[in-house]
Design an enzyme around this catalytic site. Structure first.
Site, mmCIF file in Angstrom:
data_model
loop_
_atom_site.group_PDB
_atom_site.id
_atom_site.type_symbol
_atom_site.label_atom_id
_atom_site.label_comp_id
_atom_site.label_asym_id
_atom_site.label_seq_id
_atom_site.Cartn_x
_atom_site.Cartn_y
_atom_site.Cartn_z
ATOM 1 N N ASP A 58 39.784 48.450 35.502
ATOM 2 C CA ASP A 58 39.019 49.616 35.040
ATOM 3 C C ASP A 58 37.545 49.470 35.431
ATOM 4 O O ASP A 58 36.739 50.375 35.199
ATOM 5 C CB ASP A 58 39.212 49.882 33.539
ATOM 6 C CG ASP A 58 38.725 48.757 32.652
ATOM 7 O OD1 ASP A 58 38.236 47.738 33.182
ATOM 8 O OD2 ASP A 58 38.835 48.894 31.414
ATOM 9 N N SER A 59 37.191 48.347 36.088
ATOM 10 C CA SER A 59 35.869 48.202 36.722
ATOM 11 C C SER A 59 35.674 49.312 37.751
ATOM 12 O O SER A 59 34.550 49.614 38.157
ATOM 13 C CB SER A 59 35.739 46.834 37.394
ATOM 14 O OG SER A 59 36.867 46.566 38.204
ATOM 15 N N ASP A 88 45.296 48.302 35.263
ATOM 16 C CA ASP A 88 44.549 48.031 34.028
ATOM 17 C C ASP A 88 44.716 49.209 33.070
ATOM 18 O O ASP A 88 44.466 50.359 33.449
ATOM 19 C CB ASP A 88 43.073 47.871 34.406
ATOM 20 C CG ASP A 88 42.319 46.947 33.500
ATOM 21 O OD1 ASP A 88 42.903 46.470 32.510
ATOM 22 O OD2 ASP A 88 41.131 46.682 33.795
ATOM 23 N N LYS A 123 47.615 45.434 32.665
ATOM 24 C CA LYS A 123 46.710 44.508 31.976
ATOM 25 C C LYS A 123 46.200 45.183 30.711
ATOM 26 O O LYS A 123 45.853 46.369 30.737
ATOM 27 C CB LYS A 123 45.541 44.102 32.867
ATOM 28 C CG LYS A 123 44.569 43.145 32.152
ATOM 29 C CD LYS A 123 43.610 42.478 33.099
ATOM 30 C CE LYS A 123 42.412 43.308 33.452
ATOM 31 N NZ LYS A 123 41.583 43.752 32.301
ATOM 32 N N GLU A 180 43.539 44.561 27.378
ATOM 33 C CA GLU A 180 42.467 43.744 26.797
ATOM 34 C C GLU A 180 42.680 43.543 25.300
ATOM 35 O O GLU A 180 43.053 44.486 24.591
ATOM 36 C CB GLU A 180 41.107 44.431 26.996
ATOM 37 C CG GLU A 180 40.601 44.404 28.416
ATOM 38 C CD GLU A 180 39.186 44.972 28.563
ATOM 39 O OE1 GLU A 180 38.450 45.069 27.555
ATOM 40 O OE2 GLU A 180 38.829 45.318 29.702
ATOM 41 N N GLU A 233 37.572 35.888 30.614
ATOM 42 C CA GLU A 233 36.313 36.390 31.192
ATOM 43 C C GLU A 233 35.110 35.813 30.444
ATOM 44 O O GLU A 233 35.072 35.823 29.203
ATOM 45 C CB GLU A 233 36.297 37.940 31.135
ATOM 46 C CG GLU A 233 35.043 38.528 31.745
ATOM 47 C CD GLU A 233 35.161 40.016 32.107
ATOM 48 O OE1 GLU A 233 36.272 40.592 32.011
ATOM 49 O OE2 GLU A 233 34.125 40.592 32.481
#
Ligand code: KIV
Length: 270
Positions: free
Chosen positions: A44-45, A83, A112, A114, A182
């Site tokens: 999602d960057s 993501d 993915k 978080e 991270e």
């Protein structure tokens, strides 16, 4: 041959490092695949580096699906991980499973997610049971930036590291096949990696993780709004793009583009 969860597990058990890069478009994904990248993460960057949002929280599920599809169409062998964006898995189990399923339909082989809470553990378990492998993500988790209070290194004390390890173990038990770590001190990431069975993929977490991930626009030297300390730039695309665009403008304005080779005439053969 297609990289699967089994391939990733084998890399870890053979003591080989796992190379992960983010990608957001067809051509870049194609080149990364050809270069031998094991996992291509449609992170999602994308929100920051490709769409210009000031936060990853602003990207939608639909936007993520469009770019995941583009990446998947460029890839033959790497594992494509989509993501799950902010609030795409938090509203209800049903909604989370539906969105994770959409990622797979768009071409990802895993998603993915978080964070770690009892609810997220249930999402991870249900995705895994449904045939959707989950890459977990702990340490600094950008989707929780307002609760964390900024881009802060996590796991700086033994008790914080133990807490992250405990969460990692829960995610592993729920079925996560790998864990992104991270922004952690190298010693903390090493300790967590040594105490988990699943591979850890570090970003700003030192060299002892089972693999490494970088945001492609950072490592290619394309995104220049900010460059984190842990980034190694393997190219300088910003300067290449700037120079190419300047040369193009000059050529157009001076009438040097197009030239005879680049035009078609009424009597041309091709
Ligand atoms: O969105 C992303 O690119 C990520 C990586 C930095 C792990 O989550």
């Amino acid at each position: 041959m297609k990289t699967t969860v089994r391939t990733i597990n084998k890399l870890k058990s053979d003591g080989q490092k796992i190379a992960v890069l983010t990608a957001y478009d067809y051509s870049t994904a194609k080149y990364f695949d050809e270069a031998g990248v094991d996992i291509i993460l449609v992170g999602d960057s994308l929100a920051n580096v490709a769409l210009g949002y000031d936060s990853t929280q602003k990207i939608s599920m639909d936007e993520m699906l469009t770019f995941t599809g583009a990446v998947a169409r460029g890839v033959k062998s790497a594992m494509v991980v989509g993501d799950m964006p902010f609030m795409s898995f938090n509203i209800s189990l049903e909604n989370a499973l539906k969105n994770a399923g959409e990622m797979i339909k768009a071409g990802a082989s895993a998603v993915k997610i978080e964070g770690c809470s009892d609810y997220i553990l249930e999402v991870v378990k249900r995705c895994t049971e449904s045939g959707i492998p989950v890459m977990a993500h702990l340490g600094f988790t950008p989707q929780y930036i307002h609760s964390i209070g900024g881009h802060k290194i996590q796991g700086k004390t033994l008790s914080d590291t133990e807490y992250i390890l405990e969460q990692g173990k829960k995610l592993q038990a729920a079925g996560a096949f790998s864990l992104v770590l991270e922004l952690l001190p190298e010693e903390s990431a090493k300790y967590i990696t040594e105490n988990l069975d699943i591979p850890t993929i570090g970003i700003g977490a030192g060299k002892y993780c089972s693999g490494q991930v970088l945001v492609s626009d950072d490592m290619l030297g394309k995104f220049s709004d900010y460059v984190p300390k842990f980034v190694r730039q393997y190219a300088n695309l910003k300067d290449s793009i700037l120079n190419a665009a300047k040369n193009y403008c000059e050529d157009v304005k001076n009438g040097r583009y197009p030239d005879e080779k680049e035009v078609t005439h009424v009597n041309s053969q091709n």
